[in-house]
Structures are given as structure tokens and as C-alpha cells.
Design a protein around this motif. Structure first.
Motif, mmCIF file in Angstrom:
data_model
loop_
_atom_site.group_PDB
_atom_site.id
_atom_site.type_symbol
_atom_site.label_atom_id
_atom_site.label_comp_id
_atom_site.label_asym_id
_atom_site.label_seq_id
_atom_site.Cartn_x
_atom_site.Cartn_y
_atom_site.Cartn_z
ATOM 1 N N ASP A 1 90.793 17.910 28.150
ATOM 2 C CA ASP A 1 89.332 17.973 28.180
ATOM 3 C C ASP A 1 88.853 17.639 29.583
ATOM 4 N N GLN A 2 87.835 18.341 30.049
ATOM 5 C CA GLN A 2 87.301 18.147 31.400
ATOM 6 C C GLN A 2 85.965 17.418 31.354
ATOM 7 N N ASP A 3 85.900 16.355 30.534
ATOM 8 C CA ASP A 3 84.674 15.581 30.358
ATOM 9 C C ASP A 3 83.553 16.496 29.871
ATOM 10 N N SER A 4 83.893 17.342 28.896
ATOM 11 C CA SER A 4 82.926 18.286 28.341
ATOM 12 C C SER A 4 81.797 17.543 27.635
ATOM 13 N N ALA A 5 80.647 18.158 27.577
ATOM 14 C CA ALA A 5 79.475 17.530 26.961
ATOM 15 C C ALA A 5 79.618 17.382 25.448
ATOM 16 N N ASN A 6 80.330 18.314 24.789
ATOM 17 C CA ASN A 6 80.363 18.325 23.329
ATOM 18 C C ASN A 6 81.746 18.174 22.717
#
Length: 131
Positions: free
Chosen positions: A84-89
Motif C-alpha cells: 500500500d502506498q498510503d492510499s486514502a481508502n
């Protein structure tokens, strides 16, 4: 000159090699369209993927971040690592109830379904295999 995603380098057009006998891996997008994913190379899954077909297939989904997650298919084409790339959701791998933490890496066998946010699914599977 841009190459064809998955079979040629998207920057220089050089053919991508796959290990002898390894099946190609595809990402099945929400539309049902499939995109070949090169083995052994990090690929962005998101609205700003370097692979135009992934970018085009996800850009309509506001819940998907520009660089939602990174995937790498093993050279043999049997496993995937997801980060995960620090995704918002959030990103989920397979049926795991807990989301992938920002910058955490998870490994799974193929085929596997990724959930991006609450309702967007991308299935990674060998080409010709069922989703």
C-alpha cells in the motif's frame, strides 16, 4: 516511443521477457478488461499508473488513489507482493479482513483479488485462468 503495456517496455518499446514456461499474468480491472502485468517489476496500481490501460481503467474511481498500491509478480508468475502506498481508502489482499498498512508488504499466491477502497476490485491471475 511508448510500448505496449505488459509485452513491451512502456518507455522504450523493448520486448519484456518472461521466464521460460511461465504463464503471463493479467490484472482484471472493474470493467472486465485485462491488462498484462510484467513479471519481476514493480507496477503502480492506481489512477496514475505508468501502464495506460490500468490508469484509464481506474481513473473514474475517486476512491482509488493516484498511486494506490505497488505490486510485483514473482519471476515464476505464481506469487504477488502488494505494498500500500498510503492510499486514502485502503488496500486489502484476498479475503484478509485487515487492510494492508501503509508501506506494509503482503505476499499472496495467484490468483488473488485486491480490493481498493470499499468497492473497487482488481483480480490478478494467470492469463487464460478464471477469475
Amino acid at each position: 516511443m511508448a510500448g505496449q503495456a505488459g509485452t513491451e517496455c512502456v518507455q522504450c518499446g523493448a520486448p519484456l521477457s518472461h521466464p521460460t514456461g511461465a504463464a503471463r499474468t493479467v490484472a482484471e480491472l472493474p470493467s472486465g478488461r485485462t491488462v498484462v502485468i510484467p513479471h519481476g517489476r514493480e507496477v503502480v496500481i492506481g489512477r496514475r499508473s505508468e501502464i495506460p490501460d490500468i490508469r484509464d481503467g481506474l481513473e473514474q474511481f475517486d476512491a482509488v488513489s493516484r498511486r494506490h498500491c505497488l505490486i510485483t509478480i514473482s519471476p515464476a508468475g505464481d506469487r504477488v507482493t502488494v505494498r500500500d502506498q498510503d492510499s486514502a481508502n485502503g488496500t486489502w489482499v484476498g479475503d484478509a479482513p485487515e487492510e494492508v498498512a501503509p508501506d506494509e508488504t503482503r505476499t499472496s499466491t495467484l490468483p488473488v483479488r485486491l480490493r481498493l477502497g470499499q468497492r473497487v476490485y482488481v483480480t490478478l491471475r494467470p492469463e487464460g485462468g478464471e477469475s
